[in-house]
Structures are given as structure tokens and as C-alpha cells.
Design a protein around this motif. Sequence first.
Motif, mmCIF file in Angstrom:
data_model
loop_
_atom_site.group_PDB
_atom_site.id
_atom_site.type_symbol
_atom_site.label_atom_id
_atom_site.label_comp_id
_atom_site.label_asym_id
_atom_site.label_seq_id
_atom_site.Cartn_x
_atom_site.Cartn_y
_atom_site.Cartn_z
ATOM 1 N N GLU A 90 0.826 -1.166 0.007
ATOM 2 C CA GLU A 90 -0.184 0.089 0.000
ATOM 3 C C GLU A 90 0.982 1.365 0.105
ATOM 4 N N ARG A 91 2.043 1.160 1.008
ATOM 5 C CA ARG A 91 2.960 2.500 0.823
ATOM 6 C C ARG A 91 3.436 2.825 -0.551
ATOM 7 N N GLN A 92 3.743 1.638 -1.637
ATOM 8 C CA GLN A 92 4.420 1.775 -2.716
ATOM 9 C C GLN A 92 3.563 1.801 -3.953
ATOM 10 N N GLY A 93 2.407 0.968 -3.969
ATOM 11 C CA GLY A 93 1.437 0.844 -4.896
ATOM 12 C C GLY A 93 0.057 0.924 -4.703
ATOM 13 N N TYR A 94 -0.510 -0.421 -4.910
ATOM 14 C CA TYR A 94 -2.011 -0.399 -4.293
ATOM 15 C C TYR A 94 -2.294 -1.993 -4.312
ATOM 16 N N MET A 95 -3.461 -2.256 -3.528
ATOM 17 C CA MET A 95 -3.980 -3.663 -3.713
ATOM 18 C C MET A 95 -5.461 -3.689 -4.108
ATOM 19 N N LYS A 96 -5.635 -4.789 -4.841
ATOM 20 C CA LYS A 96 -6.915 -4.594 -5.240
ATOM 21 C C LYS A 96 -8.008 -5.615 -4.668
ATOM 22 N N GLY A 97 -9.252 -4.989 -4.198
ATOM 23 C CA GLY A 97 -9.982 -6.268 -3.370
ATOM 24 C C GLY A 97 -11.322 -6.178 -4.165
ATOM 25 N N VAL A 98 -12.233 -6.934 -3.702
ATOM 26 C CA VAL A 98 -13.624 -7.173 -4.259
ATOM 27 C C VAL A 98 -14.462 -7.021 -3.003
ATOM 28 N N VAL A 99 -15.852 -6.330 -3.192
ATOM 29 C CA VAL A 99 -16.813 -6.583 -1.983
ATOM 30 C C VAL A 99 -17.584 -7.670 -2.306
ATOM 31 N N PHE B 15 -15.047 -3.712 -7.439
ATOM 32 C CA PHE B 15 -13.418 -3.676 -7.032
ATOM 33 C C PHE B 15 -13.272 -2.369 -6.617
ATOM 34 N N ILE B 16 -12.330 -2.736 -5.411
ATOM 35 C CA ILE B 16 -11.926 -1.362 -4.699
ATOM 36 C C ILE B 16 -10.236 -1.566 -4.820
ATOM 37 N N TYR B 17 -9.535 -0.460 -4.536
ATOM 38 C CA TYR B 17 -8.115 -0.152 -4.535
ATOM 39 C C TYR B 17 -7.723 0.378 -3.350
ATOM 40 N N ALA C 39 -3.679 4.320 -6.074
ATOM 41 C CA ALA C 39 -5.208 4.011 -6.189
ATOM 42 C C ALA C 39 -5.926 5.296 -7.034
ATOM 43 N N ALA C 40 -6.896 5.004 -7.649
ATOM 44 C CA ALA C 40 -7.557 6.315 -8.348
ATOM 45 C C ALA C 40 -8.383 6.896 -7.315
#
Length: 303
Positions: A84-93, A135-137, A142-143
Amino acid sequence: MNDPAGDHPRAHAIGVEEDDEQQVPRQLSAALAWKKQQSLTPPFSLSQMGKIIRGCRKGKGSIFKSHTRNRIGQVKLRALDYAERQGYMKGVVKEIVHEPGRGAPVARVQFQDPYRYKRSNELVCAAEGMYSGQFIYAGKKAALVVGNILPLYQMPEGTLICNLEAKAGDRGKIAKCSGDYATIVTHDFDKGTTRVRMPSGSKKTMSNKCRAMVGLVAGGGRTDKPLLKAGRAFHKYRVKRNEWPRTRGVAMNPVEHPHGGGNHQHIGHPSTTRRIDPAGKKVGLIAARRTGRIAGKKIVDKD
């Protein structure tokens, strides 16, 4: 033969006969013990000093503890890591569920674990507009989309946010009630701080590394509908804690509350109390800076 009763200076004072040699030491010791006990015993008993007021009882816990048996889990953001500090993680609700005792709906979000072959499930307060399958990031890159989780320095001024961290990495403490949101006011990149307007309207300066979710918490307007009847209030607070119904202090007896007693239900003295007052007296407006209704115009700070 020496008479112990006659030799002792206090033997005659306590009514000891001189010819009773065997009873003198026993009676004398009993009298002295009784006198010592009287000197140590206070002139009153604690059982005669009135009841412990409700505020003191709540501090002990006991029957006033939260009812957590039906809660579904801790509601907080994903643990802060390198991804999270350097990029992003993708998750799904996966689903949006109700938690007893909480007004806001809770989203169950599933992330792929970046370090082990497994998936991790997190519970977060759902943002308004979030849906199952979305999908959330989460992360620095992240956007700026409703439901995504970003650090404050990546969001522009004026952004509405929720699930805000008070300190970087604490996984969300602020703006988690239904319909709540905070607003980013200004950034100070030189100091690494961001000024945020809280749900209460006050402003707070915090680290711009604190994370937050974009958007406001779902379930807004919940309190607009009146409860109307006692049964609904009973069920509302039954799953929260023992805080309803609440008896007013003026409706009590003097033994139970500082505001109790009298031929009419009135306080009878100023309702303000000092901060250093004893626990049994600290009721009403404790260490109030001001009292009464707010007069005049409300000046809103526009910064």
C-alpha cells in the motif's frame, strides 16, 4: 502478695475489684481493646452515606458493559504494508451486511495476500454507493474513486472522506457512523500535515500519511425518522449496551442523586460542577466553559 489490680493505675477506673486477682488482667485487656476500637471507628458508617450515583457505577463495567455477542468482527481498514505504501492492492466487495448495534452497513472486502498464498477478509464501513462485486483499490497509486482507500496527501482539497485514520497505520478511527464524513481543507506538504474538518465541524491537523476511504459512510438520514414508541427504543439499545431508559436526576430521591428531592422537580442550585469535585457530586455540566443558549450569528470559517 502484690495485688495487680491495686498496683495498676487504671484498675479502679474501670471498676475492677481489688480482691479478684484472676479477672483483672482479662477485664483490663478487654476494656483497653474496646477503647482502642472506639478510637479507630469513624463516627459514621459507609452504609449510611447514600447510594453510589449512576456515573460511578458505569465506570466499574459490570452490567454496563457493551453487548458484543452478536457483533460480526472488528471494522477497520486493511493493515498498512509495503504494497500500500508503494503501489496498491485490489480487493472485491463480497457482501454488504448489517452488524447489530451499528447504524452503518458493513462491507466484507476480500484481498489477495501479497506475501502468502491465501486471501484476507476485511470488514470496513461501506461508503455510499458501494455494491457487492465492486472492485476497490487500496494504496498510494489508487484512483480517486468512491470506495478506494488512499493516503491524505494523494487526495485534493475538498475531498469528502470517511474511515479516516487518526494516526498513520491505526486502520481507521474517525467518521465511521452512518452518514458521517470528513473534509480535506488544506495540505501543508512542507510539514507533512493535512488540515481536516471533522464530522463535528471542528478542524484538526494530522499527518498526511493517514489513510481514508473516498466518499461518505452509507446509511445517512437514519436518525431523521423518529422512534415514536418505547418498543423501538428498547430494541435499538438492547444490542448496544445498558443505557436505556435513563432516569433523570431530578426525578430521584436526594439519597440517589445531587439533583434529587424537593416538592417540585427542580435542581435547586447551579447545575455546573467543578472538575475537581468528588465523584458523587460530578453531575450536570462538568467544568463548563459557558452555559445557556448560543446567541448571535454563527461565523463559519471558510478556510
